[in-house]
Write an enzyme that holds these catalytic residues in place. Structure first.
Site, short mmCIF file in Angstrom:
data_model
loop_
_atom_site.label_atom_id
_atom_site.label_comp_id
_atom_site.label_asym_id
_atom_site.label_seq_id
_atom_site.Cartn_x
_atom_site.Cartn_y
_atom_site.Cartn_z
CG ASP A 1 42.33 38.09 35.11
OD1 ASP A 1 42.72 37.21 34.37
OD2 ASP A 1 41.21 38.27 35.17
CG ASN B 1 39.54 34.06 29.41
OD1 ASN B 1 38.90 34.98 28.68
ND2 ASN B 1 39.24 32.91 29.72
CG ASP C 1 32.46 36.31 39.24
OD1 ASP C 1 31.84 35.72 38.24
OD2 ASP C 1 33.25 37.10 39.27
CD GLU D 1 36.67 33.93 33.58
OE1 GLU D 1 37.51 34.87 34.41
OE2 GLU D 1 35.26 33.90 33.49
CG HIS E 1 39.47 31.71 37.85
ND1 HIS E 1 39.48 32.83 38.68
CD2 HIS E 1 38.61 32.33 36.83
CE1 HIS E 1 38.61 33.89 38.37
NE2 HIS E 1 38.29 33.69 37.11
NE ARG E 2 35.41 34.26 40.02
CZ ARG E 2 36.36 34.80 40.82
NH1 ARG E 2 36.65 33.94 41.84
NH2 ARG E 2 36.83 36.11 40.81
CE LYS F 1 39.93 35.02 34.28
NZ LYS F 1 40.54 35.98 33.42
#
Length: 672
Positions: free
Chosen positions: A52, A94, A327, A355, A401-402, A434
């Protein structure tokens, strides 16, 4: 970073030690944009180095900012609010923290100064809504074309005539990034008069807006707010003012995974220490620590650090409005697997426009593990599986990613009493790049597993059979550590030579071998921190290694060193006795059976490629003689382990050999 198709995590039984977080993504990209818009230079310390931030840096360079990197710091020479480039096509991956603020910034600058810019990203970015921001910008005179589906990127911004007299209205109930984008961009055009932004609907993710306000103040921009509905930007005749230097906190969202790991796995006197962020952080996700404490974690904090221990066990099931930690709340959904009832997380509608549709994705993947999940428009409720209900699962990560990071915690299932304990496969682990490229390496640095649960593949065989090439390729494909036992003996021989030991001094050589500081990293062999790859290929070193490898004293001394290389997430070991002697419990044992004739031809080609002459007949005779010696030596004679699979790779390419072994490995996997 693990650049593999999947990464298998064996069952983990604890988490303790210390780690340092990467810089905050939310802070990093906001600071980069503000530095790019300010006059003069800004040095940004501890910047996140991830996908990012890379796209934001690339975009700023395209727009004319000078960027100079030095370690974890970046020097940004800003534009002083003036366009240096009036036409550009920006690719923003993204990264919502790049797309939305840059769209607002360039739309305003294009209208005020003239310009034509296109902003695009990956396919998923073109599915993430931006229509409310576009509507707000069009409402003040910006010209914006939606180049794909209405309400979504890609966008073209190209001029217009600004009218800033009336309050600017923007929805706040889909994403706080729309408001953040306006607050970051509007000071550029607030030269002579105040500008008012009014929020329609309930503003979600308020802590992220607080980050924006805090950082704007660091760059000299004063914004007052009336609750969370009305924001007034004071006139900015001087534009943004660089603070000169600014430090980026560790990422509080990333901290959530390790707070959870400590709450689950740091039992007894052990603790998990997290460096880089504390409970006075400006990031809203630091309040995840309070949610973890409500579930039973013991969290303490000091300047720049958190420390977490397991408190209540099992964890307490909770019901929580997660609007303030959207998040980090995903980590709570995985912590729910270790709770004593149903955990219900509400007010998470924003998950659906991240995402991926995170509510749907989390529900699907939690069910794979055996959890009972109820999901709705803005909530998820998770009931953990019974002890016998845990299932090995291949977790789809949706390029998110999370999801990859939080589901890694499910590997701690032995602590939930899973019977049997199960591994967890993370598909496409590289997606963590990311925001946290080294996430899995960091996790493995603090996680513990039983040695018998860490998978081992052994590749044994005679000299010149290609076992090293095959083993190294397997390790790379699986993301496992690699042990080259031949290099181990050559390193011992090199160390003995450098120490001046006599050729026949077995006792001294064994003592030296026992203290060998050897490490394999990134294709290099490090002895005492020194790269000895070239030295190990010396013929004299090879001859001495062949000699000492037959000494029982040296083999015993190196045994424990070889065992210590059985590390998370797994190991591929090659040699002549890896499966028969060193790792008899290896899950897959390969013994290569290429003929002496084939091996002689391979060796000849290697020598010729290096500029040496080669006699195939002589090489074959040497290999056959060596095979005979190895088969008949007293210490660890050359022979396949009883349960080894024989692979005749005489006519196979390395790719075909790797494919065959991976097929056998998959057949032994619970993820078929």
């Amino acid at each position: 970073m693990y650049d593999t198709a999947f990464l298998d995590l064996p069952p983990l039984v604890g988490a303790a030690g210390s780690l340092r977080l990467p810089g905050s993504k939310s802070i990093s990209n906001r600071v980069l944009l503000l530095a790019g818009l300010a006059a003069g230079e800004t040095i940004v310390h501890d910047l996140l180095d991830a996908d990012d931030t890379q796209v934001m840096l690339a975009a700023l360079q395209q727009l004319g900012c000078a960027i100079a990197r030095s370690g974890t710091s970046v020097r940004v020479t800003g534009l002083a609010g003036r366009l240096a480039v009036h036409r550009a096509q920006l690719f923003l991956g993204n990264a919502g923290t790049a797309m939305r603020p840059l769209a607002a910034t360039l739309a305003l600058l294009a209208a005020a100064q003239g310009g034509d810019f296109e902003l695009a990203g990956v396919a998923r970015m073109h599915e993430r809504p931006i229509g409310d921001l576009v509507a707000a910008l069009r409402g003040i005179g910006c010209l914006i074309d939606e180049l794909g589906a209405p309400g979504f990127p890609p966008l073209r911004v190209h001029g217009g005539e600004l009218d800033l007299g009336a309050p600017i209205r923007v929805r706040g109930d889909v994403s706080s990034q729309f408001l953040t984008a306006l607050l970051l961009a509007l000071p550029l055009v607030a030269q002579e008069r105040a500008i008012v932004v009014e929020v329609d609907g309930e503003l979600i993710s308020k802590p992220y807006v607080e980050i924006t306000l805090n950082l704007l103040a660091r760059f000299g921009v004063a914004i007052t707010r009336a609750g969370w509905q009305r924001f007034t930007i004071a006139p900015q005749p001087g534009g943004y003012r660089s603070p000169g230097e600014i430090h980026v906190e560790g990422d509080a969202s990333s901290a959530s995974y390790f707070i959870a790991a400590g709450a689950i796995g740091a039992a007894g006197e052990r603790a998990l220490r997290i460096e880089g962020v504390d409970q006075d952080s400006i990031q809203g996700d630091i309040r995840f620590a309070d949610a973890a404490a409500a579930m039973g974690a013991q969290v303490s904090s000091g300047p720049g650090w958190l420390e977490v221990r397991r408190g209540r066990w099992p964890l307490a099931a909770i019901e929580l409005d997660c609007n303030h930690i959207p998040d980090a709340a995903m980590t709570l959904a995985v912590m729910a697997l270790f709770a004593d009832g149903t955990t219900r997380l509400t007010n998470i509608a924003s998950w659906r426009v991240k995402e991926t549709d995170r509510i749907a994705a989390m529900a699907a993947e939690l069910r794979k593990l055996g959890a009972i999940v109820e999901a709705g428009a803005d909530f998820i409720a998770v009931t953990p599986p019974a002890a016998q209900g845990w299932r090995a699962a291949a977790i789809a990560t949706y390029d998110d990613h999370r999801i990859a990071m939080c589901f890694a915690l499910a590997a701690l299932n032995p602590l939930a009493g899973a019977q049997p304990a199960v591994p967890v496969r993370i598909l496409d682990p590289r997606c963590v790049a990311k925001t946290f490229p080294d996430y899995f390496e960091t996790l493995f640095g603090v996680a513990q597993a039983r040695a018998g649960d860490i998978p081992v593949i052994t590749v044994d065989g005679p000299s010149a059979s290609g076992k090293g090439t095959l083993a190294a390729a397997l390790a790379e494909r699986l993301g496992y550590a690699y042990l080259d036992s031949g290099a181990l003996y050559r390193a011992a021989a090199l160390a003995a030579r450098d120490a001046g030991l006599a050729d026949g001094d077995r006792a001294a050589t064994a003592r030296l071998a026992a203290a060998l500081e050897l490490r394999f990293a990134g294709g290099r062999t490090l002895l005492g921190g020194r790269d000895v790859g070239d030295a190990l290929r010396d013929e004299a070193v090879g001859a001495r290694a062949s000699q000492i490898s037959a000494w029982p004293e040296v083999r015993a001394a190196l045994h424990s060193l070889q065992l210590s290389m059985r590390r998370l997430p797994g190991l591929v070991a090659d040699g002549r006795d890896m499966g028969s002697v060193i790792f008899p419990d290896a899950r897959l044992k390969i013994f290569l059976t290429a003929s002496a004739a084939e091996r002689a031809e391979r060796r000849a080609k290697q020598l010729i490629s290096k500029g040496f002459s080669a006699n195939i007949a002589g090489l074959r005779a040497d290999l056959e003689a060596r095979d005979e010696r190895d088969r008949n030596r007293a210490a660890a004679p050359l022979k396949p382990a009883p349960d080894a699979l024989l692979l005749d790779n005489s006519g196979l390419t390395i790719e075909a050999s790797v494919a065959q072994v991976l097929q056998w490995w998959q057949e032994r996997s619970p993820f078929r």
